[in-house]
Design a protein around this motif. Structure first.
Motif, short mmCIF file in Angstrom:
data_model
loop_
_atom_site.label_atom_id
_atom_site.label_comp_id
_atom_site.label_asym_id
_atom_site.label_seq_id
_atom_site.Cartn_x
_atom_site.Cartn_y
_atom_site.Cartn_z
N MET A 64 -2.10 -12.86 -2.81
CA MET A 64 -0.87 -12.17 -2.47
C MET A 64 -1.14 -10.66 -2.42
SD MET A 64 2.81 -12.31 -4.41
CE MET A 64 3.02 -14.01 -4.00
N ALA A 65 -0.58 -9.99 -1.46
CA ALA A 65 -0.78 -8.56 -1.27
C ALA A 65 -0.11 -7.78 -2.41
CB ALA A 65 -0.20 -8.12 0.07
N ALA A 66 -0.70 -6.63 -2.72
CA ALA A 66 -0.19 -5.80 -3.81
C ALA A 66 1.26 -5.39 -3.55
CB ALA A 66 -1.07 -4.57 -3.99
N ASN A 67 1.59 -5.05 -2.31
CA ASN A 67 2.97 -4.66 -1.99
C ASN A 67 3.96 -5.77 -2.30
OD1 ASN A 67 2.36 -2.10 -1.22
ND2 ASN A 67 2.73 -2.41 0.96
N ASP A 68 3.57 -7.01 -2.00
CA ASP A 68 4.44 -8.15 -2.30
C ASP A 68 4.62 -8.31 -3.80
OD1 ASP A 68 4.70 -8.67 0.42
OD2 ASP A 68 3.04 -10.11 0.43
N LEU A 69 3.53 -8.12 -4.54
CA LEU A 69 3.61 -8.20 -6.00
C LEU A 69 4.52 -7.11 -6.56
CD1 LEU A 69 -0.08 -8.97 -7.05
CD2 LEU A 69 1.89 -10.49 -7.26
N VAL A 70 4.40 -5.91 -6.02
CA VAL A 70 5.25 -4.80 -6.48
C VAL A 70 6.71 -5.12 -6.21
CG1 VAL A 70 5.83 -2.37 -6.15
CG2 VAL A 70 3.43 -3.07 -6.22
N LYS A 130 10.26 3.85 -5.84
CA LYS A 130 10.90 3.82 -4.52
C LYS A 130 10.01 3.20 -3.45
CE LYS A 130 13.89 7.64 -5.57
NZ LYS A 130 13.78 9.00 -5.96
N GLU A 131 8.73 3.51 -3.49
CA GLU A 131 7.82 3.08 -2.43
C GLU A 131 6.70 2.21 -2.98
OE1 GLU A 131 6.69 2.28 1.04
OE2 GLU A 131 8.29 3.76 0.93
N PRO A 132 6.70 0.92 -2.70
CA PRO A 132 5.66 0.02 -3.22
C PRO A 132 4.23 0.44 -2.87
CG PRO A 132 7.45 -1.27 -2.28
CD PRO A 132 7.72 0.19 -1.95
N ASP A 133 4.05 1.14 -1.75
CA ASP A 133 2.71 1.59 -1.36
C ASP A 133 2.10 2.55 -2.38
OD1 ASP A 133 2.76 0.15 0.99
OD2 ASP A 133 3.47 1.82 2.21
N TYR A 134 2.95 3.24 -3.14
CA TYR A 134 2.49 4.24 -4.08
C TYR A 134 2.47 3.73 -5.52
CZ TYR A 134 3.01 7.40 -0.15
OH TYR A 134 2.90 7.99 1.06
N PHE A 135 2.44 2.42 -5.70
CA PHE A 135 2.45 1.86 -7.04
C PHE A 135 1.30 2.39 -7.90
CE2 PHE A 135 0.80 -1.28 -10.03
CZ PHE A 135 1.87 -1.37 -10.90
#
Length: 173
Positions: free
Chosen positions: A1-7, A62-67
């Motif tokens: 599973m992609a990190a963004n989905d996990l976030v 706010k932004e999953p890309d910046y987890f």
């Protein structure tokens, strides 16, 4: 599973997704915490506190890309708070494990560099650690520290110049 989905799942309260995210970040977090506190137990405490803070505030992300950047920022603030609270001044002599050992002279040079980094102001030390120990880009460091890229470049430049000067002085004496 992609990190963004996990976030995204973790933000919705999925504890398993959060645990999986932490599993992927724990080694990086520990290394960075250790660079700040120079003690295994204290580094583990900082990581644990960081994970707790991230867990209770992940919904604010706010932004999953910046987890990863967000988590690094939490760790930095937690480590600095820990240092202030405990008034830690730790010698860099315990840092040999971060430097390859190829002869006494190289060890001495690496320890001189490590000691010089330790003497830097926090803002300079932080950019050096993020750039050269965590291999973050200028943009990632700026995001992590919530400051302009130009400020990161300036602080990095000043830190490197200060390190060069300090090391040069150490070898002249």
């Amino acid at each position: 599973m992609a990190a963004n989905d996990l976030v995204k799942k973790a933000k919705r309260g999925n504890e398993k997704a959060f645990a999986e995210l932490m599993q992927g970040e724990k080694h990086k977090l520990y290394r960075m915490a250790y660079l700040y506190v120079k003690n295994e137990d204290d580094a583990l405490d900082v990581v644990q506190e960081t994970i707790y803070k991230a867990y209770i505030s992940i919904k604010k992300l706010k932004e999953p890309d910046y987890f990863s950047t967000w988590l690094t920022r939490i760790l930095i603030h937690t480590a600095l708070d820990f240092i202030k609270k405990n008034k830690l001044t730790v010698p860099f002599s315990e840092m040999e494990e971060f430097f390859p050992t190829r002869g006494d002279r190289l060890i001495d040079e690496r320890l001189d560099l490590a000691e010089a980094i330790e003497q830097l102001e926090e803002r300079y030390k932080t950019v050096i650690i993020l750039r050269y120990f965590n291999d973050l880009s200028i943009k990632q460091i700026a995001d992590c520290l919530n400051c302009p890229e130009g400020t990161v470049k300036t602080n990095l430049h000043r830190a490197i110049n200060k390190l060069k000067l300090d090391i040069r002085e150490a070898y002249i004496q």
